[in-house]
Enzyme design. Structure first.
Site, PDB file in Angstrom:
ATOM      1  N   ASP A  27       0.815  -1.208   0.000  1.00  0.00           N
ATOM      2  CA  ASP A  27       0.000   0.000   0.000  1.00  0.00           C
ATOM      3  C   ASP A  27       0.855   1.268   0.000  1.00  0.00           C
ATOM      4  OD1 ASP A  27      -2.744   1.176   0.532  1.00  0.00           O
ATOM      5  OD2 ASP A  27      -1.718   1.929   2.296  1.00  0.00           O
TER       6      ASP A  27
ATOM      7  N   GLU B 274       1.234  -0.356  -5.096  1.00  0.00           N
ATOM      8  CA  GLU B 274       0.214   0.669  -5.292  1.00  0.00           C
ATOM      9  C   GLU B 274       0.930   2.008  -5.338  1.00  0.00           C
ATOM     10  OE1 GLU B 274      -3.554   3.122  -3.597  1.00  0.00           O
ATOM     11  OE2 GLU B 274      -1.879   2.589  -2.345  1.00  0.00           O
TER      12      GLU B 274
ATOM     13  N   LEU C 203       7.219   6.701   1.475  1.00  0.00           N
ATOM     14  CA  LEU C 203       7.930   6.179   2.650  1.00  0.00           C
ATOM     15  C   LEU C 203       8.902   7.175   3.289  1.00  0.00           C
ATOM     16  CD1 LEU C 203       8.586   2.451   1.675  1.00  0.00           C
ATOM     17  CD2 LEU C 203       6.544   3.537   2.600  1.00  0.00           C
TER      18      LEU C 203
HETATM   19  C1  GLC Z   1      -4.404   3.139  -0.326  1.00  0.00           C
HETATM   20  C2  GLC Z   1      -5.655   2.308  -0.173  1.00  0.00           C
HETATM   21  C3  GLC Z   1      -6.747   3.153   0.416  1.00  0.00           C
HETATM   22  C4  GLC Z   1      -6.283   3.672   1.754  1.00  0.00           C
HETATM   23  C5  GLC Z   1      -4.947   4.413   1.625  1.00  0.00           C
HETATM   24  C6  GLC Z   1      -4.328   4.704   2.954  1.00  0.00           C
HETATM   25  O1  GLC Z   1      -4.560   4.145  -1.247  1.00  0.00           O
HETATM   26  O2  GLC Z   1      -6.031   1.751  -1.402  1.00  0.00           O
HETATM   27  O3  GLC Z   1      -7.945   2.446   0.533  1.00  0.00           O
HETATM   28  O4  GLC Z   1      -7.243   4.537   2.292  1.00  0.00           O
HETATM   29  O5  GLC Z   1      -4.000   3.657   0.914  1.00  0.00           O
HETATM   30  O6  GLC Z   1      -3.825   3.540   3.553  1.00  0.00           O
END
Ligand code: GLC
Ligand code: CA
Length: 562
Positions: free
Chosen positions: A215, A257, A220
Protein backbone atom coordinates in the site's frame (compact mmCIF):
# COMPACT_ATOMS: atom_id res chain seq x y z
CA UNK A 1 1.93 -24.12 -24.35
CA UNK A 2 4.83 -23.93 -26.76
CA UNK A 3 8.13 -24.91 -25.21
CA UNK A 4 10.96 -22.83 -26.64
CA UNK A 5 13.67 -25.03 -28.15
CA UNK A 6 16.64 -25.64 -25.91
CA UNK A 7 14.61 -25.34 -22.74
CA UNK A 8 13.50 -28.50 -20.96
CA UNK A 9 9.92 -28.80 -19.69
CA UNK A 10 11.11 -28.84 -16.08
CA UNK A 11 12.94 -25.60 -16.62
CA UNK A 12 9.86 -23.98 -18.13
CA UNK A 13 7.70 -25.23 -15.26
CA UNK A 14 10.15 -23.86 -12.72
CA UNK A 15 10.17 -20.54 -14.51
CA UNK A 16 6.37 -20.46 -14.47
CA UNK A 17 6.29 -21.18 -10.76
CA UNK A 18 8.34 -18.09 -10.16
CA UNK A 19 6.61 -15.78 -12.54
CA UNK A 20 3.11 -17.13 -11.94
CA UNK A 21 1.90 -13.54 -11.63
CA UNK A 22 2.29 -13.08 -15.37
CA UNK A 23 -0.58 -15.51 -15.97
CA UNK A 24 -2.63 -14.50 -12.94
CA UNK A 25 -6.22 -13.34 -12.82
CA UNK A 26 -6.53 -11.51 -9.54
CA UNK A 27 -9.81 -11.11 -7.65
CA UNK A 28 -9.93 -8.35 -5.05
CA UNK A 29 -11.94 -9.19 -1.94
CA UNK A 30 -12.87 -7.31 1.19
CA UNK A 31 -13.39 -10.01 3.84
CA UNK A 32 -15.80 -7.70 5.65
CA UNK A 33 -18.11 -7.50 2.63
CA UNK A 34 -17.95 -10.95 1.10
CA UNK A 35 -19.76 -13.46 3.27
CA UNK A 36 -20.68 -13.58 6.95
CA UNK A 37 -20.08 -17.08 8.31
CA UNK A 38 -21.19 -16.60 11.91
CA UNK A 39 -24.28 -14.44 11.47
CA UNK A 40 -23.10 -11.29 13.26
CA UNK A 41 -23.64 -9.07 10.23
CA UNK A 42 -19.95 -8.79 9.29
CA UNK A 43 -18.09 -10.80 6.67
CA UNK A 44 -15.36 -13.10 7.96
CA UNK A 45 -12.83 -15.77 6.98
CA UNK A 46 -15.26 -18.56 7.69
CA UNK A 47 -17.67 -17.02 5.19
CA UNK A 48 -14.96 -16.35 2.62
CA UNK A 49 -13.82 -19.98 2.89
CA UNK A 50 -17.37 -21.10 2.06
CA UNK A 51 -17.22 -19.06 -1.14
CA UNK A 52 -13.86 -20.16 -2.49
CA UNK A 53 -15.43 -22.42 -5.09
CA UNK A 54 -17.29 -19.43 -6.45
CA UNK A 55 -14.04 -17.51 -6.89
CA UNK A 56 -12.34 -20.48 -8.53
CA UNK A 57 -15.25 -21.12 -10.87
CA UNK A 58 -15.28 -17.50 -11.89
CA UNK A 59 -11.78 -18.12 -13.24
CA UNK A 60 -9.67 -16.14 -10.81
CA UNK A 61 -6.30 -17.67 -9.93
CA UNK A 62 -5.28 -15.34 -7.13
CA UNK A 63 -7.16 -13.58 -4.33
CA UNK A 64 -6.08 -10.16 -3.07
CA UNK A 65 -7.34 -9.53 0.46
CA UNK A 66 -7.83 -6.01 1.73
CA UNK A 67 -6.34 -5.50 5.22
CA UNK A 68 -7.75 -7.98 7.75
CA UNK A 69 -5.52 -7.08 10.69
CA UNK A 70 -6.36 -5.66 14.10
CA UNK A 71 -7.57 -2.11 13.50
CA UNK A 72 -9.99 0.55 14.75
CA UNK A 73 -11.26 0.66 11.14
CA UNK A 74 -11.10 4.40 10.61
CA UNK A 75 -9.90 3.56 7.12
CA UNK A 76 -11.42 0.08 6.75
CA UNK A 77 -8.29 -1.59 8.09
CA UNK A 78 -5.65 0.47 6.26
CA UNK A 79 -5.06 1.79 9.78
CA UNK A 80 -3.34 -1.19 11.39
CA UNK A 81 -3.17 -1.50 15.18
CA UNK A 82 -1.40 -4.86 15.21
CA UNK A 83 0.25 -6.35 12.13
CA UNK A 84 0.34 -9.82 13.68
CA UNK A 85 -3.31 -10.20 14.63
CA UNK A 86 -6.50 -10.96 12.73
CA UNK A 87 -9.28 -8.45 13.34
CA UNK A 88 -11.71 -10.25 15.70
CA UNK A 89 -14.62 -9.34 13.39
CA UNK A 90 -13.05 -11.62 10.78
CA UNK A 91 -12.32 -14.62 13.03
CA UNK A 92 -9.22 -16.14 14.55
CA UNK A 93 -5.76 -16.90 13.23
CA UNK A 94 -6.96 -20.47 12.90
CA UNK A 95 -9.83 -19.32 10.69
CA UNK A 96 -7.33 -17.46 8.54
CA UNK A 97 -5.10 -20.53 8.26
CA UNK A 98 -8.06 -22.73 7.40
CA UNK A 99 -9.00 -20.26 4.68
CA UNK A 100 -5.48 -20.19 3.29
CA UNK A 101 -5.28 -23.97 3.18
CA UNK A 102 -8.67 -24.24 1.51
CA UNK A 103 -7.58 -21.69 -1.10
CA UNK A 104 -4.36 -23.62 -1.81
CA UNK A 105 -6.32 -26.84 -2.14
CA UNK A 106 -8.24 -25.20 -4.94
CA UNK A 107 -5.09 -23.96 -6.61
CA UNK A 108 -5.79 -20.36 -5.67
CA UNK A 109 -2.96 -18.07 -4.67
CA UNK A 110 -3.52 -15.44 -2.00
CA UNK A 111 -1.88 -12.06 -1.58
CA UNK A 112 -2.66 -9.61 1.19
CA UNK A 113 -2.42 -5.90 1.68
CA UNK A 114 0.74 -4.78 3.40
CA UNK A 115 0.45 -1.26 4.76
CA UNK A 116 4.01 -0.03 5.09
CA UNK A 117 3.72 3.73 5.10
CA UNK A 118 1.70 4.21 8.27
CA UNK A 119 0.06 2.54 11.23
CA UNK A 120 -3.08 3.39 13.18
CA UNK A 121 -2.74 5.86 16.01
CA UNK A 122 -4.03 2.90 18.05
CA UNK A 123 -0.91 0.88 17.30
CA UNK A 124 1.04 0.35 20.50
CA UNK A 125 4.16 1.77 18.82
CA UNK A 126 2.38 5.10 18.48
CA UNK A 127 0.83 4.91 21.94
CA UNK A 128 4.27 4.27 23.38
CA UNK A 129 5.73 7.06 21.24
CA UNK A 130 3.19 9.44 22.71
CA UNK A 131 3.22 8.25 26.31
CA UNK A 132 6.97 8.13 26.51
CA UNK A 133 8.83 10.46 24.13
CA UNK A 134 12.16 9.07 25.36
CA UNK A 135 11.29 5.54 24.31
CA UNK A 136 12.73 4.16 21.09
CA UNK A 137 9.21 4.04 19.65
CA UNK A 138 9.05 7.82 19.54
CA UNK A 139 11.50 7.68 16.68
CA UNK A 140 9.30 5.15 14.82
CA UNK A 141 7.24 8.15 13.70
CA UNK A 142 7.95 11.53 12.11
CA UNK A 143 7.76 14.51 14.47
CA UNK A 144 8.12 18.26 14.18
CA UNK A 145 8.19 21.15 16.63
CA UNK A 146 6.55 23.51 14.15
CA UNK A 147 4.57 21.47 11.64
CA UNK A 148 6.08 23.60 8.86
CA UNK A 149 8.37 21.09 7.17
CA UNK A 150 7.75 19.35 3.82
CA UNK A 151 5.20 21.94 2.76
CA UNK A 152 5.50 20.86 -0.90
CA UNK A 153 3.81 17.52 -0.18
CA UNK A 154 0.22 17.35 -1.43
CA UNK A 155 -2.70 16.37 0.79
CA UNK A 156 -4.21 13.14 -0.50
CA UNK A 157 -7.42 12.93 1.56
CA UNK A 158 -8.16 16.54 0.72
CA UNK A 159 -11.88 16.24 1.58
CA UNK A 160 -11.00 15.48 5.21
CA UNK A 161 -7.52 16.74 6.04
CA UNK A 162 -6.15 20.28 5.84
CA UNK A 163 -2.53 19.46 6.63
CA UNK A 164 -0.14 16.51 6.65
CA UNK A 165 0.88 17.54 10.17
CA UNK A 166 -1.28 17.18 13.28
CA UNK A 167 -0.38 18.60 16.65
CA UNK A 168 -0.41 15.91 19.30
CA UNK A 169 -1.68 17.65 22.44
CA UNK A 170 0.04 15.25 24.85
CA UNK A 171 3.41 15.41 23.15
CA UNK A 172 3.28 19.07 22.22
CA UNK A 173 4.72 18.20 18.81
CA UNK A 174 3.29 17.61 15.36
CA UNK A 175 3.31 14.17 13.74
CA UNK A 176 3.39 13.52 10.00
CA UNK A 177 0.62 11.68 8.12
CA UNK A 178 -0.01 11.43 4.37
CA UNK A 179 -3.54 10.06 4.90
CA UNK A 180 -6.01 10.48 7.79
CA UNK A 181 -4.63 12.04 10.96
CA UNK A 182 -5.43 8.71 12.63
CA UNK A 183 -2.74 7.15 10.39
CA UNK A 184 0.67 8.42 11.55
CA UNK A 185 3.44 7.80 9.00
CA UNK A 186 6.26 5.50 10.01
CA UNK A 187 9.77 6.93 10.01
CA UNK A 188 11.68 4.91 7.40
CA UNK A 189 14.90 6.72 8.21
CA UNK A 190 14.90 4.59 11.33
CA UNK A 191 16.57 1.22 10.58
CA UNK A 192 14.45 -0.42 13.25
CA UNK A 193 11.27 0.51 11.36
CA UNK A 194 12.81 -1.00 8.23
CA UNK A 195 13.46 -4.20 10.14
CA UNK A 196 9.96 -4.32 11.60
CA UNK A 197 8.61 -4.54 8.04
CA UNK A 198 10.88 -7.48 7.27
CA UNK A 199 9.62 -9.29 10.37
CA UNK A 200 6.00 -8.69 9.32
CA UNK A 201 6.69 -9.93 5.80
CA UNK A 202 8.36 -13.08 7.16
CA UNK A 203 5.51 -13.76 9.51
CA UNK A 204 2.83 -13.74 6.82
CA UNK A 205 4.81 -15.33 3.99
CA UNK A 206 5.78 -18.15 6.33
CA UNK A 207 2.11 -18.85 6.84
CA UNK A 208 1.87 -19.49 3.11
CA UNK A 209 0.76 -16.19 1.61
CA UNK A 210 1.91 -15.76 -1.98
CA UNK A 211 2.81 -12.11 -1.70
CA UNK A 212 1.56 -8.63 -0.98
CA UNK A 213 -0.18 -5.71 -2.54
CA UNK A 214 1.98 -3.06 -0.96
CA UNK A 215 0.00 0.00 0.00
CA UNK A 216 0.96 3.61 -0.66
CA UNK A 217 4.62 2.97 -1.52
CA UNK A 218 5.59 6.39 -2.91
CA UNK A 219 5.47 8.08 0.47
CA UNK A 220 7.93 6.18 2.65
CA UNK A 221 10.58 8.87 3.02
CA UNK A 222 10.32 12.64 3.46
CA UNK A 223 12.89 15.18 2.33
CA UNK A 224 12.75 18.98 2.47
CA UNK A 225 12.11 20.83 -0.82
CA UNK A 226 10.64 17.75 -2.48
CA UNK A 227 7.05 16.58 -2.86
CA UNK A 228 8.04 13.64 -0.64
CA UNK A 229 7.04 11.10 -3.28
CA UNK A 230 9.14 8.60 -5.25
CA UNK A 231 12.34 9.67 -3.48
CA UNK A 232 15.58 7.79 -4.24
CA UNK A 233 15.70 6.71 -0.58
CA UNK A 234 12.26 5.11 -0.98
CA UNK A 235 13.35 3.13 -4.03
CA UNK A 236 16.56 2.08 -2.35
CA UNK A 237 14.69 0.69 0.63
CA UNK A 238 12.08 -1.07 -1.53
CA UNK A 239 14.82 -2.73 -3.57
CA UNK A 240 16.40 -3.97 -0.38
CA UNK A 241 13.06 -5.39 0.64
CA UNK A 242 12.65 -7.11 -2.71
CA UNK A 243 16.10 -8.62 -2.46
CA UNK A 244 15.22 -9.99 0.94
CA UNK A 245 11.96 -11.46 -0.36
CA UNK A 246 13.69 -13.02 -3.39
CA UNK A 247 16.31 -14.64 -1.20
CA UNK A 248 13.91 -15.93 1.42
CA UNK A 249 10.60 -16.43 -0.35
CA UNK A 250 11.40 -16.78 -4.06
CA UNK A 251 7.81 -17.44 -5.15
CA UNK A 252 6.36 -14.41 -3.39
CA UNK A 253 5.07 -11.56 -5.50
CA UNK A 254 5.06 -7.88 -4.60
CA UNK A 255 2.52 -5.58 -6.23
CA UNK A 256 2.96 -1.82 -5.89
CA UNK A 257 0.21 0.67 -5.29
CA UNK A 258 1.87 3.76 -6.71
CA UNK A 259 -0.63 6.21 -8.08
CA UNK A 260 1.81 8.21 -10.19
CA UNK A 261 2.58 9.51 -13.68
CA UNK A 262 3.87 6.94 -16.21
CA UNK A 263 7.62 7.39 -15.80
CA UNK A 264 7.32 7.49 -12.01
CA UNK A 265 5.20 4.34 -11.72
CA UNK A 266 7.56 2.41 -13.96
CA UNK A 267 10.46 3.21 -11.60
CA UNK A 268 8.83 0.86 -9.09
CA UNK A 269 9.74 -2.11 -11.27
CA UNK A 270 13.45 -1.39 -10.84
CA UNK A 271 15.57 -3.16 -13.44
CA UNK A 272 16.14 -6.82 -14.23
CA UNK A 273 19.48 -6.62 -12.43
CA UNK A 274 18.12 -4.68 -9.50
CA UNK A 275 14.40 -5.40 -9.35
CA UNK A 276 11.92 -3.64 -7.09
CA UNK A 277 8.29 -4.78 -7.56
CA UNK A 278 7.09 -7.71 -9.67
CA UNK A 279 3.91 -5.85 -10.46
CA UNK A 280 2.49 -2.33 -10.30
CA UNK A 281 -1.03 -1.14 -10.95
CA UNK A 282 -1.38 0.62 -14.25
CA UNK A 283 -2.81 3.80 -12.73
CA UNK A 284 -2.02 5.96 -15.78
CA UNK A 285 -3.95 3.75 -18.19
CA UNK A 286 -7.03 3.12 -16.03
CA UNK A 287 -8.88 6.46 -16.35
CA UNK A 288 -7.89 6.71 -20.03
CA UNK A 289 -9.84 3.57 -20.89
CA UNK A 290 -12.94 5.30 -19.53
CA UNK A 291 -12.06 8.46 -21.46
CA UNK A 292 -11.44 6.64 -24.71
CA UNK A 293 -14.77 4.88 -24.64
CA UNK A 294 -16.68 8.10 -23.92
CA UNK A 295 -14.79 10.11 -26.50
CA UNK A 296 -15.03 7.21 -28.92
CA UNK A 297 -11.40 7.77 -29.74
CA UNK A 298 -8.31 5.66 -29.16
CA UNK A 299 -6.01 8.63 -28.57
CA UNK A 300 -6.19 8.76 -24.74
CA UNK A 301 -5.06 5.13 -24.58
CA UNK A 302 -2.39 5.33 -27.27
CA UNK A 303 -0.94 8.54 -25.89
CA UNK A 304 -0.56 7.25 -22.38
CA UNK A 305 0.83 3.93 -23.53
CA UNK A 306 3.40 5.85 -25.55
CA UNK A 307 4.47 7.60 -22.36
CA UNK A 308 4.84 4.35 -20.45
CA UNK A 309 8.46 3.24 -20.55
CA UNK A 310 9.29 -0.34 -21.57
CA UNK A 311 9.29 -2.39 -18.42
CA UNK A 312 11.91 -4.97 -17.38
CA UNK A 313 11.43 -8.61 -18.36
CA UNK A 314 10.52 -9.71 -14.83
CA UNK A 315 7.87 -7.01 -14.50
CA UNK A 316 4.14 -7.08 -15.14
CA UNK A 317 1.41 -4.45 -15.09
CA UNK A 318 -1.65 -5.01 -12.93
CA UNK A 319 -4.56 -3.92 -15.10
CA UNK A 320 -7.80 -2.79 -13.49
CA UNK A 321 -10.99 -0.90 -14.16
CA UNK A 322 -12.31 -0.39 -10.63
CA UNK A 323 -11.26 -1.17 -7.08
CA UNK A 324 -12.24 -0.43 -3.47
CA UNK A 325 -11.19 3.23 -3.75
CA UNK A 326 -12.51 6.11 -5.77
CA UNK A 327 -11.68 6.04 -9.49
CA UNK A 328 -8.73 8.35 -8.99
CA UNK A 329 -8.22 11.34 -11.21
CA UNK A 330 -5.01 12.60 -9.62
CA UNK A 331 -2.86 11.63 -12.58
CA UNK A 332 -4.83 13.26 -15.37
CA UNK A 333 -4.69 16.83 -16.63
CA UNK A 334 -7.17 19.43 -15.31
CA UNK A 335 -9.01 19.29 -18.58
CA UNK A 336 -9.25 15.51 -18.54
CA UNK A 337 -10.47 15.62 -14.94
CA UNK A 338 -13.25 18.07 -15.81
CA UNK A 339 -14.25 15.81 -18.65
CA UNK A 340 -14.34 12.74 -16.41
CA UNK A 341 -16.36 14.47 -13.68
CA UNK A 342 -18.72 15.84 -16.25
CA UNK A 343 -19.41 12.52 -17.93
CA UNK A 344 -19.14 10.08 -15.03
CA UNK A 345 -19.94 12.04 -11.84
CA UNK A 346 -22.59 14.67 -12.44
CA UNK A 347 -23.90 14.38 -8.89
CA UNK A 348 -21.35 15.89 -6.47
CA UNK A 349 -22.03 12.98 -4.10
CA UNK A 350 -20.38 10.72 -6.66
CA UNK A 351 -17.09 12.54 -6.09
CA UNK A 352 -14.62 12.17 -3.27
CA UNK A 353 -11.15 13.61 -2.81
CA UNK A 354 -9.87 13.72 -6.39
CA UNK A 355 -11.94 10.95 -7.88
CA UNK A 356 -15.24 9.20 -8.48
CA UNK A 357 -16.71 6.77 -5.95
CA UNK A 358 -18.82 4.57 -8.19
CA UNK A 359 -18.86 0.96 -9.24
CA UNK A 360 -18.38 -0.21 -12.81
CA UNK A 361 -21.99 -0.88 -13.81
CA UNK A 362 -23.46 2.42 -12.57
CA UNK A 363 -20.49 4.27 -14.10
CA UNK A 364 -21.26 2.74 -17.48
CA UNK A 365 -24.98 3.14 -17.01
CA UNK A 366 -25.28 -0.65 -17.32
CA UNK A 367 -24.36 -0.48 -20.98
CA UNK A 368 -23.51 -4.13 -21.43
CA UNK A 369 -21.73 -3.74 -24.75
CA UNK A 370 -19.56 -0.93 -23.44
CA UNK A 371 -18.74 -2.92 -20.30
CA UNK A 372 -17.76 -5.94 -22.38
CA UNK A 373 -15.57 -3.75 -24.53
CA UNK A 374 -13.82 -2.37 -21.43
CA UNK A 375 -13.12 -5.97 -20.47
CA UNK A 376 -11.74 -6.67 -23.90
CA UNK A 377 -9.22 -3.88 -23.27
CA UNK A 378 -8.58 -5.04 -19.70
CA UNK A 379 -7.86 -8.59 -20.81
CA UNK A 380 -5.86 -8.00 -23.99
CA UNK A 381 -3.66 -5.00 -23.18
CA UNK A 382 -0.36 -6.07 -21.54
CA UNK A 383 -0.61 -7.11 -17.90
CA UNK A 384 -2.58 -9.30 -15.52
CA UNK A 385 -6.16 -8.27 -14.80
CA UNK A 386 -7.45 -7.42 -11.33
CA UNK A 387 -11.21 -7.78 -10.88
CA UNK A 388 -13.15 -6.17 -8.07
CA UNK A 389 -15.64 -8.33 -6.16
CA UNK A 390 -19.24 -7.71 -7.15
CA UNK A 391 -18.47 -6.09 -10.50
CA UNK A 392 -18.81 -9.50 -12.14
CA UNK A 393 -22.53 -9.54 -11.23
CA UNK A 394 -23.04 -5.86 -12.05
CA UNK A 395 -23.42 -4.65 -8.48
CA UNK A 396 -24.50 -1.08 -7.86
CA UNK A 397 -23.18 1.43 -5.34
CA UNK A 398 -24.62 3.68 -2.66
CA UNK A 399 -23.35 7.24 -2.87
CA UNK A 400 -25.18 8.18 0.32
CA UNK A 401 -22.81 6.14 2.48
CA UNK A 402 -19.72 7.89 3.87
CA UNK A 403 -16.21 7.90 2.45
CA UNK A 404 -15.72 4.97 0.03
CA UNK A 405 -18.19 2.65 1.77
CA UNK A 406 -20.64 2.96 -1.11
CA UNK A 407 -18.50 0.65 -3.26
CA UNK A 408 -17.85 -1.80 -0.41
CA UNK A 409 -21.38 -3.00 0.36
CA UNK A 410 -22.25 -6.68 1.02
CA UNK A 411 -21.73 -9.10 -1.84
CA UNK A 412 -25.08 -10.11 -3.33
CA UNK A 413 -25.38 -13.88 -3.36
CA UNK A 414 -29.13 -14.35 -3.80
CA UNK A 415 -32.51 -12.68 -3.33
CA UNK A 416 -32.95 -13.85 0.28
CA UNK A 417 -32.52 -11.84 3.45
CA UNK A 418 -29.43 -9.62 3.34
CA UNK A 419 -28.70 -10.78 -0.20
CA UNK A 420 -27.56 -14.12 1.23
CA UNK A 421 -24.55 -12.33 2.67
CA UNK A 422 -25.56 -12.83 6.30
CA UNK A 423 -28.27 -14.47 8.38
CA UNK A 424 -28.24 -11.57 10.86
CA UNK A 425 -31.05 -9.08 11.34
CA UNK A 426 -30.85 -6.62 8.44
CA UNK A 427 -30.28 -3.69 10.81
CA UNK A 428 -27.20 -5.41 12.16
CA UNK A 429 -25.33 -5.50 8.84
CA UNK A 430 -22.04 -3.56 8.84
CA UNK A 431 -23.36 -1.73 5.76
CA UNK A 432 -26.79 -1.97 4.14
CA UNK A 433 -27.10 -4.15 1.05
CA UNK A 434 -28.09 -2.37 -2.16
CA UNK A 435 -31.89 -2.20 -2.54
CA UNK A 436 -32.37 0.65 -5.01
CA UNK A 437 -34.46 -0.30 -8.02
CA UNK A 438 -32.27 -1.36 -10.89
CA UNK A 439 -29.51 -2.67 -8.63
CA UNK A 440 -31.50 -4.31 -5.84
CA UNK A 441 -30.11 -7.61 -4.61
CA UNK A 442 -33.48 -9.18 -5.37
CA UNK A 443 -32.50 -9.16 -9.01
CA UNK A 444 -28.77 -8.50 -9.03
CA UNK A 445 -27.13 -11.48 -7.37
CA UNK A 446 -24.94 -14.51 -8.03
CA UNK A 447 -27.77 -17.04 -8.03
CA UNK A 448 -29.75 -15.12 -10.60
CA UNK A 449 -26.70 -14.39 -12.75
CA UNK A 450 -25.61 -18.02 -12.67
CA UNK A 451 -29.00 -19.16 -13.92
CA UNK A 452 -28.91 -17.04 -17.02
CA UNK A 453 -26.65 -18.24 -19.85
CA UNK A 454 -26.41 -14.70 -21.18
CA UNK A 455 -25.62 -12.94 -17.91
CA UNK A 456 -22.50 -10.81 -17.66
CA UNK A 457 -21.20 -13.25 -15.04
CA UNK A 458 -21.40 -16.18 -17.44
CA UNK A 459 -19.97 -14.12 -20.25
CA UNK A 460 -17.01 -13.14 -18.09
CA UNK A 461 -16.40 -16.74 -17.03
CA UNK A 462 -16.23 -17.82 -20.65
CA UNK A 463 -13.93 -14.98 -21.60
CA UNK A 464 -11.58 -15.66 -18.69
CA UNK A 465 -11.43 -19.33 -19.69
CA UNK A 466 -10.46 -18.32 -23.21
CA UNK A 467 -7.90 -15.82 -22.01
CA UNK A 468 -6.22 -18.46 -19.87
CA UNK A 469 -5.82 -20.73 -22.88
CA UNK A 470 -3.61 -18.12 -24.56
CA UNK A 471 -0.58 -17.20 -22.41
CA UNK A 472 0.30 -14.53 -24.96
CA UNK A 473 -2.15 -12.10 -23.35
CA UNK A 474 -0.21 -12.15 -20.08
CA UNK A 475 3.24 -12.52 -21.56
CA UNK A 476 3.36 -11.19 -25.08
CA UNK A 477 4.67 -7.94 -26.51
CA UNK A 478 2.35 -5.32 -27.95
CA UNK A 479 2.46 -3.43 -31.24
CA UNK A 480 -0.21 -0.83 -31.96
CA UNK A 481 -1.46 -0.60 -35.52
CA UNK A 482 -2.64 2.74 -36.75
CA UNK A 483 -5.55 2.42 -39.14
CA UNK A 484 -7.13 5.66 -40.25
CA UNK A 485 -10.34 5.20 -38.27
CA UNK A 486 -9.45 6.47 -34.78
CA UNK A 487 -12.65 5.10 -33.26
CA UNK A 488 -11.08 1.68 -33.47
CA UNK A 489 -8.08 0.60 -31.44
CA UNK A 490 -6.15 -2.31 -32.81
CA UNK A 491 -2.92 -4.05 -31.84
CA UNK A 492 -0.84 -7.18 -32.20
CA UNK A 493 0.18 -9.29 -29.24
CA UNK A 494 3.11 -11.58 -29.91
CA UNK A 495 4.70 -14.32 -27.84
CA UNK A 496 6.96 -17.25 -28.67
CA UNK A 497 5.81 -17.45 -32.28
CA UNK A 498 2.11 -16.88 -31.56
CA UNK A 499 0.44 -13.75 -32.89
CA UNK A 500 -2.91 -12.29 -31.90
CA UNK A 501 -4.62 -9.46 -33.70
CA UNK A 502 -7.02 -7.49 -31.48
CA UNK A 503 -9.61 -5.04 -32.77
CA UNK A 504 -11.81 -2.95 -30.46
CA UNK A 505 -14.55 -0.56 -31.57
CA UNK A 506 -14.73 2.30 -29.05
CA UNK A 507 -17.78 3.75 -30.76
CA UNK A 508 -21.44 3.16 -30.03
CA UNK A 509 -22.00 2.93 -33.77
CA UNK A 510 -20.85 0.37 -36.30
CA UNK A 511 -17.40 0.99 -37.77
CA UNK A 512 -15.01 -0.46 -40.28
CA UNK A 513 -11.23 -0.37 -40.39
CA UNK A 514 -8.66 -1.21 -43.00
CA UNK A 515 -5.58 -2.52 -41.28
CA UNK A 516 -2.17 -2.90 -42.87
CA UNK A 517 -1.35 -6.55 -42.15
CA UNK A 518 0.70 -7.30 -45.25
CA UNK A 519 3.51 -8.77 -43.14
CA UNK A 520 1.03 -11.56 -42.35
CA UNK A 521 0.18 -12.17 -45.97
CA UNK A 522 -1.15 -15.74 -46.19
CA UNK A 523 -2.16 -16.03 -42.53
CA UNK A 524 -5.75 -16.78 -41.54
CA UNK A 525 -7.34 -14.88 -38.63
CA UNK A 526 -9.24 -17.20 -36.28
CA UNK A 527 -11.76 -15.54 -33.95
CA UNK A 528 -10.88 -17.33 -30.73
CA UNK A 529 -14.32 -16.90 -29.13
CA UNK A 530 -15.97 -19.25 -31.58
CA UNK A 531 -12.97 -20.72 -33.40
CA UNK A 532 -14.29 -19.08 -36.56
CA UNK A 533 -12.06 -18.70 -39.61
CA UNK A 534 -12.04 -15.28 -41.25
CA UNK A 535 -10.89 -14.52 -44.80
CA UNK A 536 -7.19 -14.98 -45.35
CA UNK A 537 -4.90 -11.94 -45.13
CA UNK A 538 -3.41 -10.73 -48.40
CA UNK A 539 -1.20 -7.89 -49.62
CA UNK A 540 -4.00 -5.33 -49.45
CA UNK A 541 -5.20 -3.71 -46.21
CA UNK A 542 -7.36 -6.14 -44.19
CA UNK A 543 -10.95 -4.99 -43.82
CA UNK A 544 -12.73 -5.53 -40.51
CA UNK A 545 -16.27 -4.36 -39.78
CA UNK A 546 -17.50 -4.09 -36.20
CA UNK A 547 -20.87 -3.60 -34.54
CA UNK A 548 -21.36 -0.98 -31.80
CA UNK A 549 -18.65 -1.46 -29.13
CA UNK A 550 -17.71 -4.69 -30.90
CA UNK A 551 -14.36 -6.43 -30.71
CA UNK A 552 -12.42 -9.38 -32.06
CA UNK A 553 -9.61 -11.43 -30.62
CA UNK A 554 -8.02 -13.12 -33.62
CA UNK A 555 -5.24 -15.66 -33.55
CA UNK A 556 -3.25 -15.48 -36.77
CA UNK A 557 -2.76 -18.96 -38.18
CA UNK A 558 0.11 -19.52 -40.53
CA UNK A 559 -0.44 -21.16 -43.90
CA UNK A 560 1.04 -24.44 -42.68
CA UNK A 561 -1.82 -24.67 -40.15
CA UNK A 562 0.03 -23.60 -36.99
C1 GLC B 1 -4.40 3.14 -0.33
C2 GLC B 1 -5.65 2.31 -0.17
C3 GLC B 1 -6.75 3.15 0.42
C4 GLC B 1 -6.28 3.67 1.75
C5 GLC B 1 -4.95 4.41 1.63
C6 GLC B 1 -4.33 4.70 2.95
O1 GLC B 1 -4.56 4.14 -1.25
O2 GLC B 1 -6.03 1.75 -1.40
O3 GLC B 1 -7.95 2.45 0.53
O4 GLC B 1 -7.24 4.54 2.29
O5 GLC B 1 -4.00 3.66 0.91
O6 GLC B 1 -3.83 3.54 3.55
CA1 CA C 1 -19.25 -12.53 10.90
Amino acid sequence: MAVPSGEGTAHVLARQMEDWYKDAIIYEVFVRSFRDGNGDGIGDFQGLTEKLDYIRELGATCIWLLPFYESPLNDDGYDIADYYKIHPDYGTMEDFETFLQAAKLRGLRVIADLVVNHTSSDHWWFKEAVANPDSKYHDYFVWSETGQEYSDARIIFCDTETSNWTLHPKVGKYYWHRFFSSQPDLNFDNPEVQEEMVRIIDFWLSKGLDGFRVDAVPYLFERENTICENLPETHQYLRKLRKYVDENHPEAMLLAEANQWPADVAEYFGTDDDPEFHMAFNFPLMPRMFMAIRQENRKPIEEIVRQLPDIPFHAQWAMFLRNHDELTLEMVTDEERDYMYDTYARDPRMRINIGIRRRLFPLMDKNRRAIELLHSLLLTLPGSPVLYYGDEIGMGDNIYLGDRSGVRTPMQWNGDRNAGFSSSDPSRLFLPAIIDPGYSFYGVNVEEASRSESSFLNWLKRVLTIRKQHPCFGRGTIRFLHPENTRVITYLREHEGDTYFIVNNLSRFSQYVEVDLHEFNGYTPIDIFGDVEFPRIGELPYLVTLGPHGFYWFRLRKEDGR
